[in-house]
Design an enzyme around this catalytic site. Sequence first.
Site, PDB file in Angstrom:
ATOM      1  N   ASP A 290       0.806  -1.221   0.000  1.00 28.51           N
ATOM      2  CA  ASP A 290       0.000   0.000   0.000  1.00 28.51           C
ATOM      3  C   ASP A 290       0.843   1.278   0.000  1.00 28.51           C
ATOM      4  O   ASP A 290       2.011   1.255   0.371  1.00 28.51           O
ATOM      5  CB  ASP A 290      -0.878   0.058   1.270  1.00 28.51           C
ATOM      6  CG  ASP A 290      -1.979  -0.989   1.244  1.00 28.51           C
ATOM      7  OD1 ASP A 290      -1.921  -1.898   0.392  1.00 28.51           O
ATOM      8  OD2 ASP A 290      -2.895  -0.890   2.084  1.00 28.51           O
ATOM      9  N   HIS A 432       3.742  -2.224   3.037  1.00 26.91           N
ATOM     10  CA  HIS A 432       3.771  -0.884   2.433  1.00 26.91           C
ATOM     11  C   HIS A 432       5.036  -0.721   1.601  1.00 26.91           C
ATOM     12  O   HIS A 432       6.136  -0.908   2.129  1.00 26.91           O
ATOM     13  CB  HIS A 432       3.707   0.181   3.528  1.00 26.91           C
ATOM     14  CG  HIS A 432       2.411   0.150   4.285  1.00 26.91           C
ATOM     15  ND1 HIS A 432       2.184  -0.724   5.313  1.00 26.91           N
ATOM     16  CD2 HIS A 432       1.267   0.863   4.117  1.00 26.91           C
ATOM     17  CE1 HIS A 432       0.951  -0.541   5.770  1.00 26.91           C
ATOM     18  NE2 HIS A 432       0.370   0.421   5.064  1.00 26.91           N
TER      19      HIS A 432
HETATM   20 ZN    ZN Z   1      -2.566   3.033   3.298  1.00 25.73          ZN
END
Ligand code: ZN
Length: 466
Positions: A290, A432
């Site tokens: 992400d 991430h």
């Molecule tokens: Zn996020």
Amino acid sequence: MKTPYRKRRGLWIDLLLVGTIAVLGSIVIYLTVLSDDPIFPNRDELAVEATPSNISEEASIFPGVRIVTDISNDEKMPFAIQYPLTKYEPFNDSILTYIKEAKDYYIGMMRLQQNVNDLTGELNISLETYEYDHYYSFVLTNKTILNNDEQQTTVTTFLIDHETGELFDIRTLLNEDLTSLETFATHIQSEIAKNPAYKDHVLQDELALATQPKWRLFKRFALKKDSLVVYFNEGEIATTEAGLPTVEMSLSFINPLLASAFQIEMEAEETIVPKQHENSTKKRIALTFDDGPHPEVTKQILALLNKYDAKATFFMLGSRVQYYPGLVREVRDAGHEIGNHTWTHPVLTKMSAAAVQKEFESTEQALLDAIGQNSTIFRPPYGAINDSVRALIPRTSVNWTIDTLDWKHRDSKQLLPMVKKSMHNNAIVLMHDIHQSTADGLEPVLKYLQSEGYEFVTVSEMLQYH
Ligand code: ZN
């Protein structure tokens, strides 16, 4: 008509002058003490003449903060100064040092000029205080006028954890993470560039220099209730017509970059847990990344995924897609799935319907511009979703079943243990691709999962089995 930007006298000349005054002053005092010679006024007289000021101190609406007001109505060199004091000495020392230097500079410069001319000046230091959680941010705006056309306005900030008395700075805020600093610096550049108030006044070279990803360049900021404000001095990155340029970013937007102590608290949302496909014996896992793309981290992750022949899903922010369309193409061309993760990473459940739609649509447009196709899936920032948000987003919204907490620990060695700890078939793993530590810790994860016989699939592929 526009006034052209006028370059100010170099700071070093001012420092040199003040230094000279300080040295001469010390000699005078030294000689006075030593000789008692009547031609030198004594030290007390000097001080009284220079600064007949009126100091008062009072409590403020902020617990533990006293406000000091120091005012002089001297005809030639008046000043009005306000600053905070706390019960913490290191903090008080840094404030008092700053105030003393500002005052010495002003009085020193005024004295020099008064020898030549009958000019008046003004020094005004005003204080703004912001509170976020147990942090105070004190913003001191210093306006120094040495004569009618020589004025400068600067901002200095003092930041303290008022529970512990510890001072903090940009390194603390971004957890000493250089990758986060790079992202932070890019955000500031783009916010300045798109602000219509600064549009015609920005000094491009100065802006580029002042927003390089270097810790020392981001000393001035304040944490407010929902946002972070970064300050620049007058004339630093824009002509003086732009005033004191500031950049305000919502905390939810920069939340992924912040050290965990500063992150906004999110309620844990329930995550979808795909049901085991009853007749399937195949082991599958969906890795998700992400908040990217990131020019370095995403590239490294792509190379590793390629090495292990793994497909993954990237939930991208439109605000980053716009800067790295080539990278988005690389992700797509490598066969990974691309999901929409909104434009500014807000908490959608707290926004108006129109704002939610804008977050989604603008990101879709950025993806269309970059790769000529739309997203196939959606993930709400923080996993925060409800029925009204779901109704506004024309995609399947998917959270995760394993949170590696890579955004929190930023430790490459913790990535594999975090995956192992909660491992189950048909897992959706949250990571991430904006943290270097995640790229650094990924290979052991891929190696382990491969050896356990897992097939790496995209989120949409995983959902098809249910
Ligand atoms: Zn996020």
